[in-house]
Design an enzyme around this catalytic site. Structure first.
Site, PDB file in Angstrom:
ATOM      1  N   ALA A  81      38.712  47.556  53.289  1.00 31.86           N
ATOM      2  CA  ALA A  81      39.703  46.489  53.189  1.00 31.86           C
ATOM      3  C   ALA A  81      39.446  45.504  54.325  1.00 31.86           C
ATOM      4  CB  ALA A  81      41.092  47.091  53.312  1.00 31.86           C
ATOM      5  N   GLY A 100      38.115  51.248  51.751  1.00 29.98           N
ATOM      6  CA  GLY A 100      38.289  50.661  50.425  1.00 29.98           C
ATOM      7  C   GLY A 100      36.965  50.400  49.715  1.00 29.98           C
ATOM      8  N   GLU A 144      36.170  53.642  48.269  1.00 25.28           N
ATOM      9  CA  GLU A 144      37.183  53.919  47.241  1.00 25.28           C
ATOM     10  C   GLU A 144      36.919  53.109  45.967  1.00 25.28           C
ATOM     11  OE1 GLU A 144      40.358  53.214  50.185  1.00 25.28           O
ATOM     12  OE2 GLU A 144      41.288  55.019  49.364  1.00 25.28           O
ATOM     13  N   GLU A 150      39.624  55.454  57.619  1.00 22.43           N
ATOM     14  CA  GLU A 150      40.966  54.875  57.842  1.00 22.43           C
ATOM     15  C   GLU A 150      41.724  55.553  58.968  1.00 22.43           C
ATOM     16  OE1 GLU A 150      39.562  55.372  54.948  1.00 22.43           O
ATOM     17  OE2 GLU A 150      40.090  53.805  53.502  1.00 22.43           O
TER      18      GLU A 150
HETATM   19  N1  3HC Z   1      37.693  43.985  58.010  1.00 19.37           N
HETATM   20  C1  3HC Z   1      37.540  42.839  58.700  1.00 19.37           C
HETATM   21  N2  3HC Z   1      36.569  42.628  59.607  1.00 19.37           N
HETATM   22  C2  3HC Z   1      35.723  43.651  59.818  1.00 19.37           C
HETATM   23  C3  3HC Z   1      35.830  44.882  59.139  1.00 19.37           C
HETATM   24  C4  3HC Z   1      36.863  45.034  58.187  1.00 19.37           C
HETATM   25  N3  3HC Z   1      37.025  46.151  57.480  1.00 19.37           N
HETATM   26  N4  3HC Z   1      34.844  45.686  59.564  1.00 19.37           N
HETATM   27  C5  3HC Z   1      34.145  44.997  60.479  1.00 19.37           C
HETATM   28  N5  3HC Z   1      34.682  43.760  60.623  1.00 19.37           N
HETATM   29  C6  3HC Z   1      34.179  42.685  61.500  1.00 19.37           C
HETATM   30  C7  3HC Z   1      34.267  43.052  62.965  1.00 19.37           C
HETATM   31  O1  3HC Z   1      35.531  42.730  63.489  1.00 19.37           O
HETATM   32  C8  3HC Z   1      33.153  42.205  63.570  1.00 19.37           C
HETATM   33  O2  3HC Z   1      33.639  40.907  63.687  1.00 19.37           O
HETATM   34  P1  3HC Z   1      33.117  39.968  64.869  1.00 19.37           P
HETATM   35  O3  3HC Z   1      31.649  39.839  64.688  1.00 19.37           O
HETATM   36  O4  3HC Z   1      33.878  38.715  64.686  1.00 19.37           O
HETATM   37  O5  3HC Z   1      33.474  40.683  66.146  1.00 19.37           O
HETATM   38  C9  3HC Z   1      32.096  42.201  62.459  1.00 19.37           C
HETATM   39  O6  3HC Z   1      32.786  42.572  61.258  1.00 19.37           O
HETATM   40  C10 3HC Z   1      30.969  43.160  62.677  1.00 19.37           C
HETATM   41  O7  3HC Z   1      31.516  44.437  62.962  1.00 19.37           O
HETATM   42  P2  3HC Z   1      30.861  45.398  64.047  1.00 19.37           P
HETATM   43  O8  3HC Z   1      30.625  44.667  65.303  1.00 19.37           O
HETATM   44  O9  3HC Z   1      31.675  46.625  64.082  1.00 19.37           O
HETATM   45  O10 3HC Z   1      29.447  45.661  63.358  1.00 19.37           O
HETATM   46  P3  3HC Z   1      28.621  46.976  63.211  1.00 19.37           P
HETATM   47  O11 3HC Z   1      27.434  46.602  62.446  1.00 19.37           O
HETATM   48  O12 3HC Z   1      28.470  47.659  64.510  1.00 19.37           O
HETATM   49  O13 3HC Z   1      29.513  47.994  62.343  1.00 19.37           O
HETATM   50  C11 3HC Z   1      30.879  48.685  60.531  1.00 19.37           C
HETATM   51  C12 3HC Z   1      29.818  47.706  61.026  1.00 19.37           C
HETATM   52  C13 3HC Z   1      30.325  50.115  60.536  1.00 19.37           C
HETATM   53  C14 3HC Z   1      31.257  48.286  59.132  1.00 19.37           C
HETATM   54  C15 3HC Z   1      32.108  48.641  61.477  1.00 19.37           C
HETATM   55  O14 3HC Z   1      32.491  47.299  61.641  1.00 19.37           O
HETATM   56  C16 3HC Z   1      33.309  49.380  60.980  1.00 19.37           C
HETATM   57  O15 3HC Z   1      33.382  50.582  61.151  1.00 19.37           O
HETATM   58  N6  3HC Z   1      34.275  48.661  60.376  1.00 19.37           N
HETATM   59  C17 3HC Z   1      35.520  49.211  59.993  1.00 19.37           C
HETATM   60  C18 3HC Z   1      35.410  49.946  58.703  1.00 19.37           C
HETATM   61  C19 3HC Z   1      36.755  50.473  58.285  1.00 19.37           C
HETATM   62  O16 3HC Z   1      37.526  50.953  59.072  1.00 19.37           O
HETATM   63  N7  3HC Z   1      37.040  50.380  56.987  1.00 19.37           N
HETATM   64  C20 3HC Z   1      38.296  50.802  56.481  1.00 19.37           C
HETATM   65  C21 3HC Z   1      39.245  49.673  56.491  1.00 19.37           C
HETATM   66  S1  3HC Z   1      40.886  50.134  56.032  1.00 19.37           S
HETATM   67  C22 3HC Z   1      40.806  50.307  54.366  1.00 19.37           C
HETATM   68  O17 3HC Z   1      39.772  50.154  53.783  1.00 19.37           O
HETATM   69  C23 3HC Z   1      42.088  50.620  53.699  1.00 19.37           C
HETATM   70  C24 3HC Z   1      41.876  51.135  52.313  1.00 19.37           C
HETATM   71  O18 3HC Z   1      41.912  52.534  52.291  1.00 19.37           O
HETATM   72  C25 3HC Z   1      42.912  50.616  51.374  1.00 19.37           C
END
Ligand code: 3HC
Length: 702
Positions: free
Chosen positions: A62, A103, A106, A126
């Site tokens: 997400a 997501g 998912e 998450e």
């Molecule tokens: N939403 C919005 N922005 C995101 C994001 C997300 N899910 N994931 C990463 N970003 C952004 C970061 O803030 C960063 O922005 P910036 O360059 O402006 O600082 C940019 O993307 C790059 O991220 P990283 O520096 O972390 O890059 P990496 O290559 O090291 O890692 C990644 C990439 C493994 C995808 C890591 O960013 C990560 O773990 N992201 C979070 C993933 C996550 O938690 N997903 C679940 C979200 S909640 C959800 O999905 C709810 C659902 O169940 C309904």
């Protein structure tokens, strides 16, 4: 341009998500996918659909930055899209490279199949954001992997490599050429028939013994102390085994909503962005490119040097481990090998990985062969003359472009840099012990450190899996400077009548892995006595250093290793000890301090408010760039509970006015010079402002 590109290849519609940086499921992406699917379904020339990520990754989840905005609730919502995927008469294949997270996974679980390249990773992380998978992940994942794997994977949020994910049934096939392989796979499904949607595969979630869940809860209770999300995840996965899909989904929605509204979710999302923000340095613009670091030399093969060398080797970077003392070098390499052997025996690395990593560490006995290194990190003991000698040698022995880092935890970077002809390339690179495990890397800029040097160390920190934070050059930098307030304050409270058990219980209930006094016993007190002797010399006149550590050492209680300290120990069990209390009481009497009782609330305030006050002083002095950098440092270097968001975020949540009040009390009790309120804190409270307003106030002058 649409966030999802549409193309048809070999009678397969390929929907490419093009929404950098990580193809998060923003409204634009969800809309693009819904439109792409509708177009594919309407196109009689299309037999199947492939969803693939543009750029370096599939969908990372997400869009976190959309949470709480109207866009996150706007249609098509993720669950609407998932229903469309599952209802699609034409098979859909998710083609995964990079990461499919949250997501993103998912959504892929509602496709008819998942095809990936071997380097891809999938996961439901998450929990790390204080959430649970809210789009059916807790119900669909166990249908593929079975309950036990799902419990572990979802409560840890761990990323699963594609090979493991294929073995566990999450991924159906691994291919070399993702696009072509996925198109071929999709066509095959169109011809042979697609499997039942994951939601209808019930065999792995039927007849599961409820004891599995109870056992899992009991096993992890201590680990999850203070966190809400993991236990809720177990509840919803359990519901996936004893309710219908739709009932379980309703339950997941409800639990997701509760967590979304929680303070922990806010704190953890704050932390997520804080860690990324910390890598951005205002006076180091993005145009300043980091230098490539292919080979590093670490000087000093002690525990710290060995740990630093492993951090590089683990990330694929070649390291020379230098020690002029041959025996020490041998011992250091043996310790490195032993650490890898332990990881091997625990199954966390393979024999091949161990061999590869060890092979990257080359022991060397002198400075003759450093012509090929891009960076040096000195990790010898804290002695300025010795460090200057080493830096002068490094200056001569390494190529002119090489960056020279010091792992000092307290010495002046400029003084170290003055021993070289390249002070612009000298920087603090402060790792935390054990360096191969701990995530914090405190980079410390000297007065002449260049933007390029800073950019290189920040990028390198990320590359080796650390959380880098940039600090200014002062005694203790960001982290250790604050630490003394925490540890010393615990002793002030002992003098005033609190017990070690009470203080540690409060700290541990808050989420610290170990309370400050148990920690002191573990670390041993002899070293602390030496550190204090030095510190006492620079103490302001209005401050008195507590002497409980000295009294314990005099009584032969030097900590856990001697069987007693603030506690007594039977094996590893720590037990309250009336003898320790008697020493504390006698010392209080000697100092003329009246003892009293403390409430847990007061202990909590006295332990942690001074961190926030000192953090504010660091902001005032420009030692830390932003409050959130301090959070990153304390979460990763000192075990401050991540679900609070870090000390500064926590301080703001509970109210900076309360922090100020404690600083006033402690200033009066312990000496205003160091314990009294930060000017910044006073201004913020007076004007009803928060950390985000700090830069403007500081710029105006406090
Ligand atoms: N939403 C919005 N922005 C995101 C994001 C997300 N899910 N994931 C990463 N970003 C952004 C970061 O803030 C960063 O922005 P910036 O360059 O402006 O600082 C940019 O993307 C790059 O991220 P990283 O520096 O972390 O890059 P990496 O290559 O090291 O890692 C990644 C990439 C493994 C995808 C890591 O960013 C990560 O773990 N992201 C979070 C993933 C996550 O938690 N997903 C679940 C979200 S909640 C959800 O999905 C709810 C659902 O169940 C309904």
């Amino acid at each position: 341009m649409s966030a999802v590109e549409y193309a048809v290849e070999n009678e397969v519609a390929v929907l490419t998500v093009a929404y950098p940086p990580v193809n998060a499921l923003s409204l634009a992406v969800r809309t693009g996918l819904a439109e792409g699917l509708a177009r594919a379904l309407a196109d009689s020339g299309v037999k199947a659909v492939v969803v693939i990520g543009g750029g370096s990754t599939f969908i990372a989840g997400a869009d976190i930055s959309e949470f709480g905005t109207p866009n996150s609730a706007a249609e098509p919502r993720l669950q609407t899209l998932q229903a469309q995927f599952e209802a699609s008469p034409k098979p859909i294949v998710a083609a995964i490279h990079g990461t499919a997270l949250g997501g993103g996974l998912e959504l892929a679980l509602t496709a008819h199949a998942r095809v990936a390249v071997a380097s891809a990773k999938v996961g439901l992380p998450e929990v790390k954001l204080g959430l649970l998978p809210g789009a059916g992940g807790t119900i669909r994942l166990p249908r593929l992997t079975g309950v036990e794997v799902a419990l572990e994977a979802v409560t840890t949020g761990r990323h699963l490599g594609a090979v493991e994910a294929e073995r566990l049934g999450v991924i159906d096939a691994i291919v070399d050429d993702l696009r072509a392989g996925s198109v071929a796979y999709a066509l095959k499904l169109a011809t042979d028939g697609a499997p039942a949607p994951v939601r209808d595969r019930n065999d792995k979630v039927s007849g599961v013994d409820p004891k599995v869940f109870d056992d899992f809860r009991a096993k992890n209770r201590k680990k999850w102390r203070g966190q809400i999300a993991p236990a809720r995840i177990v509840d919803v996965i359990e519901a996936a085994t004893n309710r219908s899909f739709d009932e379980a989904k309703a339950y997941e929605n409800q639990a997701f909503g509760e967590l979304m509204a929680s303070d922990q979710r806010k704190a953890l999302i704050h932390y997520f962005f804080a860690e990324r923000e910390a890598r951005k340095i205002p006076d180091v613009p993005a145009e300043v490119k980091p230098l490539p670091v292919r080979k590093v030399v670490v000087i000093g093969s002690g525990l710290m040097g060995g740990g630093i060398a492993m951090s590089f080797a683990n990330a694929g970077i070649a390291v020379k481990l230098l020690d002029v003392n041959a025996e020490a070098l041998e011992r250091g390499m043996a310790a490195v090998r032993k650490t890898y052997e332990t990881s091997l025996s625990r199954g966390s690395i393979s024999q091949a990985q161990m061999d590869e990593r060890l092979g990257r560490i080359q022991p060397i006995g002198g400075y003759d062969d450093l012509g090929d290194v891009d960076m040096a990190i000195e990790a010898v003991f804290e002695d300025m003359a010795l460090k200057q000698e080493i830096f002068a040698l490094l200056d001569k022995a390494t190529p002119p472009h090489a960056i020279l880092g010091t792992n000092t935890s307290s010495l002046d970077i400029d003084q170290i840099a003055s021993a070289t002809s390249r002070p612009d390339k000298v920087i603090g690179a402060h790792f935390f012990s054990p360096a191969n495990v701990m995530k914090l890397l405190e980079a410390v800029r000297g007065s002449q450190t260049s933007a390029e040097t800073i950019a290189t160390v920040m990028a390198l920190g990320k590359q080796i899996g650390k959380a880098p934070v940039l600090a200014g050059n002062c005694d203790g930098f960001i982290g250790n400077r604050m630490l003394q307030y925490y540890t010393v304050n615990a002793e002030y409270m002992l003098e005033r009548g609190a017990t070690p058990e009470q203080i540690d219980r409060v700290a541990e209930a808050f989420g610290m892995a170990m309370g400050p006094l148990a920690m002191r016993d573990l670390a041993g007190m002899a070293q602390a006595v030496n550190v204090r002797a030095v510190r006492k010399k620079t103490l302001p006149v209005d401050e008195r250093m507590p002497e409980l550590v000295e009294r314990m050492v005099e009584a032969g209680r030097i900590g856990q290793r001697s069987g007693s300290g603030f506690y007594r120990y039977e094996g590893r069990d720590r037990l309250p000890d009336p003898e320790a209390i008697a020493i504390i009481t006698a010392e209080a009497q000697r100092q003329g301090i009246e003892q009293r009782t403390f409430t847990d609330e007061e202990i909590l305030a006295r332990l942690f408010h001074p961190l926030v006050n000192e953090g504010a002083k660091e902001l005032e002095e420009g030692i830390a760039i932003r409050a959130s950098d301090i959070d990153v440092a304390w979460v990763n270097g000192y075990g401050f509970p991540i679900h609070t968001g870090g000390p500064m975020f926590w301080g703001e949540q509970i109210g900076l006015d309360k922090v100020l009040e404690t600083a006033r009390v402690l200033g009066a009790e312990n000496g205003q010079t160091r314990w009294g309120p930060s000017k910044l804190l006073e201004r913020l409270v007076a004007e009803g402002k928060g950390w985000k307003d700090a830069p403007a106030l500081i710029a105006q002058g406090l």
